[in-house]
Design an enzyme around this catalytic site. Structure first.
Site, PDB file in Angstrom:
ATOM      1  N   ASP A 136       1.030  -0.873   0.054  1.00 55.14           N
ATOM      2  CA  ASP A 136      -0.236   0.332  -0.157  1.00 55.14           C
ATOM      3  C   ASP A 136       1.207   1.603   0.050  1.00 55.14           C
ATOM      4  O   ASP A 136       1.784   1.418   0.512  1.00 55.14           O
ATOM      5  CB  ASP A 136      -1.188   0.396   1.079  1.00 55.14           C
ATOM      6  CG  ASP A 136      -0.362   0.185   2.653  1.00 55.14           C
ATOM      7  OD1 ASP A 136      -0.180   0.936   3.161  1.00 55.14           O
ATOM      8  OD2 ASP A 136      -0.190  -1.019   2.632  1.00 55.14           O
ATOM      9  N   ASP A 172      -9.574   2.561   6.501  1.00 58.29           N
ATOM     10  CA  ASP A 172      -7.921   3.402   7.555  1.00 58.29           C
ATOM     11  C   ASP A 172      -8.768   3.080   8.373  1.00 58.29           C
ATOM     12  O   ASP A 172      -8.874   4.969   8.792  1.00 58.29           O
ATOM     13  CB  ASP A 172      -6.895   3.770   6.783  1.00 58.29           C
ATOM     14  CG  ASP A 172      -5.563   3.394   7.568  1.00 58.29           C
ATOM     15  OD1 ASP A 172      -5.909   2.552   8.676  1.00 58.29           O
ATOM     16  OD2 ASP A 172      -4.730   4.405   7.108  1.00 58.29           O
ATOM     17  N   GLU A 215      -7.131   3.209  12.868  1.00 58.02           N
ATOM     18  CA  GLU A 215      -6.391   3.117  13.537  1.00 58.02           C
ATOM     19  C   GLU A 215      -5.562   4.068  14.299  1.00 58.02           C
ATOM     20  O   GLU A 215      -6.966   5.118  14.516  1.00 58.02           O
ATOM     21  CB  GLU A 215      -4.628   2.763  12.851  1.00 58.02           C
ATOM     22  CG  GLU A 215      -5.508   3.659  11.761  1.00 58.02           C
ATOM     23  CD  GLU A 215      -3.461   3.546  11.164  1.00 58.02           C
ATOM     24  OE1 GLU A 215      -2.328   3.275  12.011  1.00 58.02           O
ATOM     25  OE2 GLU A 215      -3.674   3.675   9.814  1.00 58.02           O
TER      26      GLU A 215
END
Length: 247
Positions: free
Chosen positions: A45, A134, A136
């Protein structure tokens, strides 16, 4: 995850072998067998941190898929997105886009809409992975859960997912790590039934999985290696990866 302001991370070696759990698409079991990690499709990525990627070189080094950062919150677009996303496709690499969530800035639906408008769309062409979320630790604050309760964060993810599904027809892949998920969502099992897991763990194995998931679909096992950006594996064969992309 590859971001524009990337924290330093400990490098670890990848294990020579791992156990592959049952990979399913739409509830259909595709594979259930032990496999060598080295035999699984390799991917990576990238974000603007990697700038202009040499995609032919990445393909020659074994890249079979890539996730490209498209957006963050509702005020950032990766300036290299087109070169990275379209360049990967031109090189024959299956690609998808991801959004870096900042849940304290705006609603999940608002960020999902911004993401889809700026690269997060999906096509059943066999070359496009489903959009990825994403979520986090907050890189901009010590408030590791964005100053939000577990219930609010779960609701935010549901809002994001519902809007992605409404706009693209696919549920997003969820990128996270076990410790953040446990701390900030209470280890919610609300998403495992219909969201693929992209697990981040820089160690010799993928380790514990968040509640409800019995396998990972993608595993980010290192933040540097032979491919630009972070290093990933897909939990299946190339045929299964293409099937996953098609939906």
């Amino acid at each position: 995850m590859a971001r524009d302001h990337k924290p330093s991370r400990r490098r670890v070696r990848m294990i020579a072998a791992t156990s592959v759990a049952a990979l399913t698409v739409g509830g259909t079991v595709l594979a259930e067998l032990p496999a060598q990690a080295a035999a699984l499709p390799k991917g990576h990525d990238v974000s603007s941190h990697q700038k202009k990627v040499n995609w032919s070189k990445a393909k020659n080094r074994g890249a079979r898929f890539v996730y490209v950062k498209a957006t963050e919150s509702t005020n950032y677009k990766n300036p290299y997105f087109s070169q990275q996303y379209n360049g990967a496709r031109s090189a024959g690499i299956i690609r998808g886009a991801y959004h870096f969530a900042l849940p304290n800035k705006s609603s999940g639906a608002t960020q999902a809409a911004y993401f889809v408008r700026n690269g997060g769309a999906w096509s059943r062409d066999g070359w496009t992975l489903p959009p990825a979320l994403d979520i986090e630790y907050n890189p901009y604050s010590k408030k590791k859960c964005y100053g939000m309760s577990k219930g609010r964060l779960v609701s935010w993810i549901k809002s994001f997912s519902n809007e992605i599904k409404r706009r693209t027809g696919r549920r997003p892949v969820i990128y996270t790590n076990y410790h953040w998920w446990k701390t900030c969502t209470g280890n919610s099992g609300a998403f495992a039934a219909n969201h693929a897991l992209w697990l981040a763990r820089y160690d010799e194995s993928a380790g514990a999985l968040p509640r409800g998931w019995s396998y990972w679909t993608f595993w980010q096992y290192d933040n540097s290696g032979s491919l630009p950006g972070d290093q990933n594996l897909f939990n299946g064969s190339m045929a299964q990866l293409r099937k996953f992309a098609r939906g």
